[in-house]
Design an enzyme around this catalytic site. Structure first.
Site, PDB file in Angstrom:
ATOM      1  CG  ASP A 189       1.194  20.055 -55.944  1.00  0.00           C
ATOM      2  OD1 ASP A 189       0.253  20.567 -55.736  1.00  0.00           O
ATOM      3  OD2 ASP A 189       2.287  20.326 -55.109  1.00  0.00           O
ATOM      4  CB  ILE A 190      -3.644  21.418 -58.723  1.00  0.00           C
ATOM      5  CG1 ILE A 190      -4.466  22.438 -59.512  1.00  0.00           C
ATOM      6  CG2 ILE A 190      -4.121  21.485 -57.228  1.00  0.00           C
ATOM      7  CD1 ILE A 190      -5.803  22.088 -59.656  1.00  0.00           C
ATOM      8  CG  ASN A 200     -15.312  19.693 -47.493  1.00  0.00           C
ATOM      9  OD1 ASN A 200     -16.205  20.564 -47.068  1.00  0.00           O
ATOM     10  ND2 ASN A 200     -14.514  19.224 -46.941  1.00  0.00           N
ATOM     11  N   GLY A 242      -7.081  15.194 -49.688  1.00  0.00           N
ATOM     12  CA  GLY A 242      -6.955  15.149 -51.145  1.00  0.00           C
ATOM     13  C   GLY A 242      -6.601  16.771 -51.699  1.00  0.00           C
ATOM     14  CG  ASP A 276     -11.003  20.902 -49.488  1.00  0.00           C
ATOM     15  OD1 ASP A 276     -10.665  22.147 -49.716  1.00  0.00           O
ATOM     16  OD2 ASP A 276     -11.844  20.520 -48.929  1.00  0.00           O
ATOM     17  N   GLY A 332     -11.607  11.461 -56.597  1.00  0.00           N
ATOM     18  CA  GLY A 332     -10.704  11.067 -55.536  1.00  0.00           C
ATOM     19  C   GLY A 332     -11.533  10.062 -54.479  1.00  0.00           C
TER      20      GLY A 332
END
Length: 170
Positions: free
Chosen positions: A9-10, A23, A31, A33, A123
């Site tokens: 998990d970032i 985006n 996702g 973002d 993704g």
């Protein structure tokens, strides 16, 4: 440059900066973002809204990057970059590579010594994972940035793709 792979998990990675596969609106999404915006809290959205009102009224173009606070994340900064949507009929790999290069340049500008990357464009933007990982690893390895880069693949397919891409550098 030190390149490592740390699946998971970032939003939980201990790095100076985490890269958001954003985006162009910079106002959140799905996702990675969405996860970064949710975990980081309202400070990130407040700064991206300010960027949209001032320096980026038309949004952030694909292949470019910009930094904000990381809010409640363990990192200090979030580097937002927009990857291209995959196209089988048009080679957009230079734009994807640019997203990584520009993110590293922003990381250097803000003084980050470590930066964590997701699999940009792999993704919802549909980039095939093996090719996305290859472009990511090769682009980062070509950089002369003096920092630690942590690739944070999500899931076994992404992890295998990044491990293979890193092994192919040798």
């Amino acid at each position: 440059m030190d390149i490592t792979i740390q699946p998971g998990d970032i939003t939980k990675i201990d790095a100076d900066a985490v890269v958001n596969a954003a985006n162009s609106t910079l106002l959140g999404g799905g996702g990675v973002d969405g996860a970064i915006h949710r975990a980081g809290g309202p400070q990130i959205l407040a700064e991206t809204k300010k960027l949209r009102e001032t320096a980026l009224p038309d949004g952030l173009p694909a292949g470019q990057a910009v930094a904000t606070t990381a809010g409640n994340l363990p990192a200090t900064w979030v580097i937002h970059t927009v990857g291209p949507v995959y196209s089988a009929s048009e080679d957009r790999s230079s734009i994807l590579a640019s997203a990584y290069r520009e993110s590293l340049e922003v990381a250097e500008e803000i003084g980050a010594r470590s930066v964590a990357f997701p699999a940009i464009s792999a993704g919802i933007y549909g980039w095939p994972m093996d090719d996305a990982a290859r472009i990511a690893v090769e682009t980062v390895a070509e950089s002369d940035a003096d920092m630690t880069v942590i690739f944070v693949p999500f899931g076994p397919e992404a992890t295998a793709a990044f491990e293979a891409a890193l092994a192919n550098l040798a």
